[in-house]
Design a protein around this motif. Sequence first.
Motif, PDB file in Angstrom:
ATOM      1  N   SER A  29      -5.824   4.463  -5.139  1.00  0.00           N
ATOM      2  CA  SER A  29      -5.462   3.660  -4.003  1.00  0.00           C
ATOM      3  C   SER A  29      -6.490   2.837  -3.428  1.00  0.00           C
ATOM      4  O   SER A  29      -6.614   1.607  -2.958  1.00  0.00           O
ATOM      5  N   THR A  39       4.295   7.155  -6.831  1.00  0.00           N
ATOM      6  CA  THR A  39       4.365   6.719  -5.442  1.00  0.00           C
ATOM      7  C   THR A  39       2.969   6.629  -4.873  1.00  0.00           C
ATOM      8  O   THR A  39       1.989   7.140  -5.493  1.00  0.00           O
ATOM      9  N   TYR A  40       3.125   6.140  -3.585  1.00  0.00           N
ATOM     10  CA  TYR A  40       1.535   6.112  -2.882  1.00  0.00           C
ATOM     11  C   TYR A  40       1.025   7.398  -2.732  1.00  0.00           C
ATOM     12  O   TYR A  40      -0.134   7.655  -2.673  1.00  0.00           O
ATOM     13  N   ASN A  41       1.852   8.466  -2.583  1.00  0.00           N
ATOM     14  CA  ASN A  41       1.178   9.939  -2.408  1.00  0.00           C
ATOM     15  C   ASN A  41       1.457  10.766  -3.666  1.00  0.00           C
ATOM     16  O   ASN A  41       1.156  11.829  -3.670  1.00  0.00           O
ATOM     17  N   ARG A  81      -2.966   6.470 -10.232  1.00  0.00           N
ATOM     18  CA  ARG A  81      -3.091   5.430  -9.298  1.00  0.00           C
ATOM     19  C   ARG A  81      -4.608   5.545  -8.531  1.00  0.00           C
ATOM     20  O   ARG A  81      -4.528   6.913  -8.093  1.00  0.00           O
ATOM     21  N   TYR A 133       0.828  -1.169   0.174  1.00  0.00           N
ATOM     22  CA  TYR A 133       0.004   0.112  -0.043  1.00  0.00           C
ATOM     23  C   TYR A 133       1.114   1.322  -0.030  1.00  0.00           C
ATOM     24  O   TYR A 133       0.545   2.227  -0.642  1.00  0.00           O
ATOM     25  N   ASN A 134       1.958   1.211   0.653  1.00  0.00           N
ATOM     26  CA  ASN A 134       2.751   2.613   0.593  1.00  0.00           C
ATOM     27  C   ASN A 134       3.967   2.191  -0.713  1.00  0.00           C
ATOM     28  O   ASN A 134       4.941   2.928  -0.441  1.00  0.00           O
ATOM     29  N   ASP A 135       3.826   1.371  -1.270  1.00  0.00           N
ATOM     30  CA  ASP A 135       4.992   0.955  -2.151  1.00  0.00           C
ATOM     31  C   ASP A 135       4.714   1.947  -3.542  1.00  0.00           C
ATOM     32  O   ASP A 135       3.656   2.567  -3.746  1.00  0.00           O
ATOM     33  N   ASN A 151      -6.623  -0.034  -5.468  1.00  0.00           N
ATOM     34  CA  ASN A 151      -5.291  -0.862  -5.575  1.00  0.00           C
ATOM     35  C   ASN A 151      -5.068  -0.985  -6.938  1.00  0.00           C
ATOM     36  O   ASN A 151      -4.524  -1.987  -7.361  1.00  0.00           O
TER      37      ASN A 151
END
Length: 121
Positions: free
Chosen positions: A73, A52-54, A71, A30-32, A76
Motif C-alpha cells: 500500500s 483487499t486493503y487489509n 500488495r 486506497y480502501n478498495d 500503491n
Amino acid sequence: QVHLVESGGGLVETGGSLRLSCVASGGGFYNDVMGWFRQAPGEKREFVAAITYNGFTRAADSVKDRFTISRDSTKNTAYLQMNSLKPEDTAVYYCAVGTSLSTTLRDITGWGPGTQVTVSS
C-alpha cells in the motif's frame, strides 16, 4: 478516477515464473480491492486473484496453488507472483480495482491496459 498500469509480462517456458506488477494512481482506491483477471484468445475474461486493503486474498481454483497475490500500500502496487507456469496460463493479464470481493472481484472501477504472458511448451 483510478489509473492502473501493469508490467512484468513476457515469454517464459513451462514451469517458469513471472511476477506481474500493477501500479495505481489517481486516488479514491486506497480502501478498495486490487485484483487480476486474464483473457486468452477467443475466451472470456476470467478472474485470477484479488486482495483487499487489509490483506484478505482470494484466488481462482486453477491458480491458487501456483499464484500468489500481494500488495504494497505504501507504493500503491499489487503484485502477482506466478510459479509453475503452464501453457494454459497464456493470456493477457489485466489489473483491476473494485469495491467488493466474493468468489470474484466485483463492482470494478478501473482496468489497466493489460500485459501479455506467454508460456511456451
